[in-house]
Scaffold this motif. Structure first.
Motif, mmCIF file in Angstrom:
data_model
loop_
_atom_site.group_PDB
_atom_site.id
_atom_site.type_symbol
_atom_site.label_atom_id
_atom_site.label_comp_id
_atom_site.label_asym_id
_atom_site.label_seq_id
_atom_site.Cartn_x
_atom_site.Cartn_y
_atom_site.Cartn_z
ATOM 1 N N VAL A 249 -0.322 19.170 5.881
ATOM 2 C CA VAL A 249 -0.540 18.492 7.166
ATOM 3 C C VAL A 249 0.536 17.434 7.395
ATOM 4 O O VAL A 249 1.078 17.310 8.508
ATOM 5 C CB VAL A 249 -1.943 17.858 7.205
ATOM 6 N N LEU A 253 3.219 17.046 10.511
ATOM 7 C CA LEU A 253 3.335 15.819 11.308
ATOM 8 C C LEU A 253 4.741 15.224 11.211
ATOM 9 O O LEU A 253 5.286 14.725 12.202
ATOM 10 C CB LEU A 253 2.300 14.795 10.846
ATOM 11 N N ARG A 316 2.089 5.043 11.627
ATOM 12 C CA ARG A 316 1.411 4.625 12.851
ATOM 13 C C ARG A 316 2.267 3.630 13.634
ATOM 14 O O ARG A 316 2.384 3.721 14.870
ATOM 15 C CB ARG A 316 0.064 4.006 12.512
ATOM 16 N N ALA A 418 0.352 9.613 19.210
ATOM 17 C CA ALA A 418 -0.767 10.383 18.674
ATOM 18 C C ALA A 418 -0.452 10.905 17.275
ATOM 19 O O ALA A 418 -1.306 10.868 16.370
ATOM 20 C CB ALA A 418 -1.100 11.544 19.612
ATOM 21 N N VAL A 419 0.768 11.388 17.074
ATOM 22 C CA VAL A 419 1.160 11.870 15.742
ATOM 23 C C VAL A 419 1.143 10.717 14.743
ATOM 24 O O VAL A 419 0.616 10.845 13.631
ATOM 25 C CB VAL A 419 2.563 12.522 15.803
ATOM 26 N N ALA A 422 -2.253 9.392 13.186
ATOM 27 C CA ALA A 422 -2.889 10.130 12.094
ATOM 28 C C ALA A 422 -2.452 9.624 10.722
ATOM 29 O O ALA A 422 -3.051 10.019 9.705
ATOM 30 C CB ALA A 422 -2.569 11.619 12.222
ATOM 31 N N ALA A 425 -5.188 7.769 8.160
ATOM 32 C CA ALA A 425 -6.214 8.705 7.683
ATOM 33 C C ALA A 425 -5.606 9.742 6.743
ATOM 34 O O ALA A 425 -6.215 10.112 5.730
ATOM 35 C CB ALA A 425 -6.885 9.393 8.875
ATOM 36 N N LEU A 426 -4.400 10.194 7.069
ATOM 37 C CA LEU A 426 -3.726 11.155 6.208
ATOM 38 C C LEU A 426 -3.446 10.562 4.830
ATOM 39 O O LEU A 426 -3.624 11.224 3.794
ATOM 40 C CB LEU A 426 -2.425 11.609 6.861
ATOM 41 N N TRP A 429 -6.648 10.443 2.829
ATOM 42 C CA TRP A 429 -6.999 11.793 2.383
ATOM 43 C C TRP A 429 -6.106 12.220 1.222
ATOM 44 O O TRP A 429 -6.580 12.766 0.219
ATOM 45 C CB TRP A 429 -6.853 12.749 3.568
#
Length: 446
Positions: A249, A253, A316, A418-419, A422, A425-426, A429
Motif C-alpha cells: 500500500v 501511495l 501527511r 488525500a494521499v 493516509a 494510519a499506514l 499499520w
C-alpha cells in the motif's frame, strides 16, 4: 527509524579512503563561507558515509551532464526522429521496471556493494557505447541494457544505504540526498555549456563524462568495508515483499505522490508558457529555486524524520503543503506579469518544502518498514512503484489537469492531500505488523 544494524568488524577504524573522499568534499567548500562550504560542512559522519556521499555525488554530476542533453543529441546529432527516441526510451524503461526486484533480491543474497558495483560497470560500458549508436535498433538495445542495470543498481544502492546509515539512518539519507541534488544541479550547468556549443564533440564529451562518472562511482565503492549478508529467517518465502500488505500500500501511495515531481518539471512550465503573463524565464527560475531549496533544507528537515511514525506524519505534512502550493500556481494565471512571477516563486518555495517532507517520509517508511535482511528487495519494489507513477504522470498531468485548467489544479491539490492523509494510519499499520521493529520504533520515538 533508529535501527541497530549488525556491527561490521573494523567499522570504527579510520578507513584508508577517508582522505580521498574528504578531498571531494573539500572541493565543494573551496569558496570559504559560500554555498559549497556550508553544504560540505554537513557531511561529517563515518568514513563509509563520506565514501558513499562522494560516490553518489560523482555519479549524479555525470547524470546531470547527460540527462539535460540526451534527447537533443539523438535527435539533432544522430538524426533519429523524436518519436523513435521516445519509443526506444519507453521500451527500455518498461523492461527496466522488471529488473528492480530481482536485482534487489540478488543484492540481499550476494552483497549490495558487489551487485551495485557490477551494475555501475555495465552502465559505464553501455553509456560509452551510445557514442557509437547510429540506428534506432542499436539505441533501443543499448538503452535497455542501461535501464536494466540502473534498476538493479538502484535497488542495491538502497540496501547499501541502509547498511552504511548506521544508527541514525535518517540523518545520513538526508545528507546523501542533499549532495545528490547538488550533483545534478552542477551537472546540468555543465550540460548547458555543451548545448550552447551545439557540436557533436561537445555532446560526445557529455556522454563520455557520464560514463566516467559510473566507473569512478564503482571505484569509490571499493573503499567501503565488506558488509556480510544478513540471513533470512527460516522458512521465509522467497519474495516476502509481495506478501507485505502495508508495504505494498505504501508503494502505491508513494508512486501516486511522486506526481509532484512532474508537476514542477512538466506541468508548471507548460502552465507558465500558455496560461500566465509571467516572463518565460520564470520557468527556469522556479526550477532553480526548487533545486536550491532542496539542497539547503533537506538535511535540516530530513534528519529529524527517523521512525515510521515520523514518516507517516511527514507524508501527511507533504500532502498539506502541496494542497497550498498547487492553487498558488494556478492563481498565477490571473495576476499581472511581475505579480505572477512573484507568486510562482512563493508557490515553488512551498512546494519545495513539501518535496523535502515527502522524500523524508519515503526514507523513513521505505527503509523503516523493510526488514534488514531484505532491504534490496523492498527498495526494488518501492522503485517499481515510483517508476510506474512517473510513467503515467505526463499523461495525467497534461490531459486531466491542463484540460480542466484551474479546476484541474485544485483537484490535483486535493489528491495530494488525500494521499498524504493516509500516512499516519499506514505507519501504525506497518509497525503493528512487524512486532520486533515496533519495539525499536517506539523506544526511538520515546
Amino acid at each position: 527509524m533508529s535501527r541497530h544494524l549488525p556491527v561490521v568488524a573494523g567499522r570504527s577504524r579510520q578507513l584508508p579512503c577517508q582522505g580521498a573522499s574528504h578531498c571531494l568534499v573539500s572541493l565543494l567548500g573551496m569558496v570559504e563561507g559560500g554555498l559549497g562550504g556550508r553544504i560540505a560542512g554537513v557531511v561529517g559522519g563515518s568514513g563509509p558515509e563520506r565514501v558513499l556521499v562522494a560516490a553518489s555525488f560523482v555519479n549524479r554530476v555525470g547524470n546531470g551532464l547527460f540527462n539535460a542533453a540526451s534527447a537533443m543529441y539523438f535527435t539533432l546529432i544522430v538524426g533519429l526522429p523524436a518519436a523513435h527516441v521516445g519509443a526506444a526510451l519507453t521500451i527500455a524503461g518498461l523492461v527496466g521496471l522488471s529488473a528492480g526486484i530481482p536485482g534487489g533480491h540478488l543484492a540481499d543474497r550476494r552483497g549490495a556493494r558487489a551487485v551495485m558495483m557490477g551494475a555501475l560497470v555495465v552502465q559505464a560500458v553501455s553509456m560509452a557505447a551510445l557514442v557509437l549508436v547510429e540506428s534506432w535498433l542499436a539505441f533501443t538495445v543499448v538503452a535497455t541494457v542501461d535501464q536494466v542495470a540502473a534498476a538493479v543498481g538502484g535497488a542495491a544502492s538502497g540496501a547499501l544505504v541502509a547498511r552504511v546509515g548506521g544508527e541514525r539512518p535518517a540523518a545520513f539519507r538526508a545528507k546523501l540526498r542533499t549532495f545528490v541534488n547538488l550533483g545534478v544541479v552542477l551537472g546540468t550547468v555543465g550540460s548547458g555549456l555543451a548545448l550552447a556549443a551545439g557540436t557533436r564533440g561537445a555532446y560526445v564529451t557529455l556522454i563520455l563524462g557520464n560514463a566516467a562518472s559510473f566507473a569512478l562511482c564503482a571505484a569509490l565503492l571499493l573503499l567501503l568495508p565488506h558488509y556480510p549478508v544478513l540471513k533470512a529467517p527460516p522458512r521465509e518465502r522467497r519474495l516476502p515483499a509481495f506478501a507485505d500488505r502495508p508495504y505494498l500500500v505504501f508503494t502505491a501511495l508513494y508512486g501516486a505522490m511522486g506526481l509532484q515531481y512532474s508537476t514542477v518539471s512538466l506541468l508548471l512550465p507548460i502552465w507558465i508558457a500558455q496560461h500566465t503573463e509571467a516572463p518565460r524565464w520564470t520557468a527556469a527560475a522556479v526550477f532553480a529555486v526548487n533545486a536550491a531549496f532542496c539542497v539547503l533544507l533537506q538535511t535540516r528537515i530530513g534528519s529529524r524524520i527517523e521512525t515510521p511514525h515520523d514518516g507517516g506524519r511527514a507524508f501527511r505534512t507533504a500532502g498539506l503543503l502541496f494542497l497550498v502550493s498547487c492553487p498558488m500556481m494556478a492563481l498565477a494565471a490571473y495576476t499581472p506579469v511581475w505579480s505572477a512571477a512573484g507568486l510562482l516563486i512563493a508557490a515553488i518555495f512551498v512546494h519545495s518544502l513539501g518535496e523535502i517532507w515527502e522524500s523524508s517520509a519515503g526514507f523513513a517508511l521505505g527503509f523503516g518498514l523493510a526488514p534488514d535482511h531484505a532491504q534490496g528487495q523492498y527498495q526494488g519494489l518501492l522503485g517499481l512503484g515510483f517508476s510506474a507513477g512517473q510513467a503515467v504522470a505526463p499523461a495525467i498531468l497534461t490531459t486531466v489537469v491542463l484540460g480542466l485548467g484551474v479546476t484541474g489544479w485544485l483537484l490535483l491539490a486535493v489528491f495530494f492531500a488525500a494521499v498524504g492523509a493516509a500516512g499516519p494510519a499506514l505507519a501504525r499499520w506497518g509497525v503493528r505488523t512487524r512486532p520486533g521493529q515496533a519495539v525499536v520504533a517506539e523506544a526511538a520515538a520515546a
